[in-house]
Design a protein around this motif. Sequence first.
Motif, PDB file in Angstrom:
ATOM      1  N   SER A 262       0.820  -1.207   0.000  1.00 31.37           N
ATOM      2  CA  SER A 262       0.000   0.000   0.000  1.00 31.37           C
ATOM      3  C   SER A 262       0.857   1.263   0.000  1.00 31.37           C
ATOM      4  O   SER A 262       0.415   2.311  -0.453  1.00 31.37           O
ATOM      5  N   LYS A 263       2.101   1.161   0.511  1.00 26.77           N
ATOM      6  CA  LYS A 263       2.949   2.358   0.537  1.00 26.77           C
ATOM      7  C   LYS A 263       3.772   2.530  -0.726  1.00 26.77           C
ATOM      8  O   LYS A 263       4.166   3.638  -1.075  1.00 26.77           O
ATOM      9  N   LEU A 264       4.119   1.414  -1.361  1.00 24.73           N
ATOM     10  CA  LEU A 264       5.132   1.489  -2.423  1.00 24.73           C
ATOM     11  C   LEU A 264       4.670   0.870  -3.742  1.00 24.73           C
ATOM     12  O   LEU A 264       4.795   1.484  -4.796  1.00 24.73           O
ATOM     13  N   LEU A 265       4.144  -0.353  -3.664  1.00 26.99           N
ATOM     14  CA  LEU A 265       3.961  -1.101  -4.915  1.00 26.99           C
ATOM     15  C   LEU A 265       2.684  -0.720  -5.659  1.00 26.99           C
ATOM     16  O   LEU A 265       2.644  -0.766  -6.880  1.00 26.99           O
ATOM     17  N   ALA A 266       1.653  -0.347  -4.922  1.00 26.60           N
ATOM     18  CA  ALA A 266       0.387  -0.006  -5.570  1.00 26.60           C
ATOM     19  C   ALA A 266      -0.008   1.426  -5.243  1.00 26.60           C
ATOM     20  O   ALA A 266       0.278   1.930  -4.155  1.00 26.60           O
ATOM     21  N   ASN A 267      -0.627   2.085  -6.188  1.00 24.77           N
ATOM     22  CA  ASN A 267      -1.241   3.390  -5.954  1.00 24.77           C
ATOM     23  C   ASN A 267      -2.696   3.129  -5.562  1.00 24.77           C
ATOM     24  O   ASN A 267      -3.540   2.841  -6.422  1.00 24.77           O
ATOM     25  N   MET A 268      -2.972   3.224  -4.260  1.00 27.92           N
ATOM     26  CA  MET A 268      -4.268   2.758  -3.755  1.00 27.92           C
ATOM     27  C   MET A 268      -5.463   3.571  -4.262  1.00 27.92           C
ATOM     28  O   MET A 268      -6.604   3.158  -4.093  1.00 27.92           O
ATOM     29  N   VAL A 269      -5.202   4.715  -4.867  1.00 33.13           N
ATOM     30  CA  VAL A 269      -6.311   5.507  -5.415  1.00 33.13           C
ATOM     31  C   VAL A 269      -6.898   4.808  -6.649  1.00 33.13           C
ATOM     32  O   VAL A 269      -8.115   4.771  -6.834  1.00 33.13           O
ATOM     33  N   ILE A 270      -6.028   4.238  -7.464  1.00 30.84           N
ATOM     34  CA  ILE A 270      -6.519   3.650  -8.718  1.00 30.84           C
ATOM     35  C   ILE A 270      -6.216   2.158  -8.848  1.00 30.84           C
ATOM     36  O   ILE A 270      -6.635   1.512  -9.792  1.00 30.84           O
ATOM     37  N   GLU A 271      -5.458   1.595  -7.886  1.00 32.17           N
ATOM     38  CA  GLU A 271      -5.046   0.205  -8.039  1.00 32.17           C
ATOM     39  C   GLU A 271      -5.393  -0.647  -6.816  1.00 32.17           C
ATOM     40  O   GLU A 271      -5.453  -0.141  -5.694  1.00 32.17           O
ATOM     41  N   ASN A 272      -5.597  -1.920  -7.061  1.00 34.41           N
ATOM     42  CA  ASN A 272      -5.737  -2.907  -5.993  1.00 34.41           C
ATOM     43  C   ASN A 272      -4.518  -3.810  -6.002  1.00 34.41           C
ATOM     44  O   ASN A 272      -3.859  -3.951  -7.025  1.00 34.41           O
ATOM     45  N   PHE A 273      -4.255  -4.438  -4.860  1.00 36.65           N
ATOM     46  CA  PHE A 273      -3.199  -5.439  -4.877  1.00 36.65           C
ATOM     47  C   PHE A 273      -3.709  -6.730  -4.251  1.00 36.65           C
ATOM     48  O   PHE A 273      -4.702  -6.740  -3.511  1.00 36.65           O
ATOM     49  N   GLU A 274      -3.017  -7.794  -4.579  1.00 36.14           N
ATOM     50  CA  GLU A 274      -3.361  -9.133  -4.095  1.00 36.14           C
ATOM     51  C   GLU A 274      -2.037  -9.805  -3.759  1.00 36.14           C
ATOM     52  O   GLU A 274      -1.085  -9.729  -4.537  1.00 36.14           O
ATOM     53  N   ILE A 275      -1.978 -10.457  -2.599  1.00 37.76           N
ATOM     54  CA  ILE A 275      -0.735 -11.106  -2.171  1.00 37.76           C
ATOM     55  C   ILE A 275      -0.926 -12.615  -2.228  1.00 37.76           C
ATOM     56  O   ILE A 275      -1.904 -13.134  -1.697  1.00 37.76           O
ATOM     57  N   GLU A 276      -0.001 -13.300  -2.885  1.00 35.73           N
ATOM     58  CA  GLU A 276      -0.086 -14.759  -2.976  1.00 35.73           C
ATOM     59  C   GLU A 276       1.221 -15.369  -2.487  1.00 35.73           C
ATOM     60  O   GLU A 276       2.278 -15.102  -3.045  1.00 35.73           O
ATOM     61  N   GLN A 277       1.123 -16.156  -1.427  1.00 37.40           N
ATOM     62  CA  GLN A 277       2.318 -16.844  -0.927  1.00 37.40           C
ATOM     63  C   GLN A 277       2.618 -18.031  -1.815  1.00 37.40           C
ATOM     64  O   GLN A 277       1.762 -18.878  -2.026  1.00 37.40           O
ATOM     65  N   ALA A 278       3.830 -18.090  -2.345  1.00 35.99           N
ATOM     66  CA  ALA A 278       4.235 -19.250  -3.129  1.00 35.99           C
ATOM     67  C   ALA A 278       5.144 -20.133  -2.271  1.00 35.99           C
ATOM     68  O   ALA A 278       5.394 -19.835  -1.107  1.00 35.99           O
ATOM     69  N   ALA A 279       5.614 -21.230  -2.861  1.00 31.63           N
ATOM     70  CA  ALA A 279       6.417 -22.188  -2.090  1.00 31.63           C
ATOM     71  C   ALA A 279       7.710 -21.534  -1.584  1.00 31.63           C
ATOM     72  O   ALA A 279       8.326 -20.779  -2.301  1.00 31.63           O
TER      73      ALA A 279
END
Lengths: 77, 77
Positions: A60-77
């Motif tokens: 929310s601070k760096l990778l996505a611009n929360m005004v126009i973008e959503n993010f999704e976190i997926e834990q991989a192996a």
Amino acid sequence: MKTRVFVTLKNGVLDPQGKAIHHAIESLGFSGVHDVRAGRLIEIEHEPGLSTSDLETMCSKLLANMVIENFEIEQAA
Amino acid sequence: MKTRVFVTLKNGVLDPQGKAIHHAIESLGFSGVHDVRAGRLIEIEHEPGLSTSDLETMCSKLLANMVIENFEIEQAA
């Protein structure tokens, strides 16, 4: 440990990159594609100690611009 | 029907964008991140009739540069 973060534009936000890809797909001769949306994928290799809430803060601070973008976190192996 | 395409740089290909994100994460005060790689995510909304081999052709001809990038196709609901 590997985590994948998907950053996508929110619904209703114009996506010229996606539109361009859509047109290009059609000019390649493929029909049956209704819509294309472009987003970003960020793969983070980290220690197992890094918590999900830390990852959410990064997003929310760096990778996505929360005004126009959503993010999704997926834990991989 | 929705399909997600993940485009990532091949191993060994330099990733300045990922490096920049890595530095930014560290300057936010998070430690424990070893590596960051940046890629693209393309969401395709299409008719159920579109075959996986069609999608693979789209990826290798248009969405990914097969010299330096790999792609992965994920069928969503």
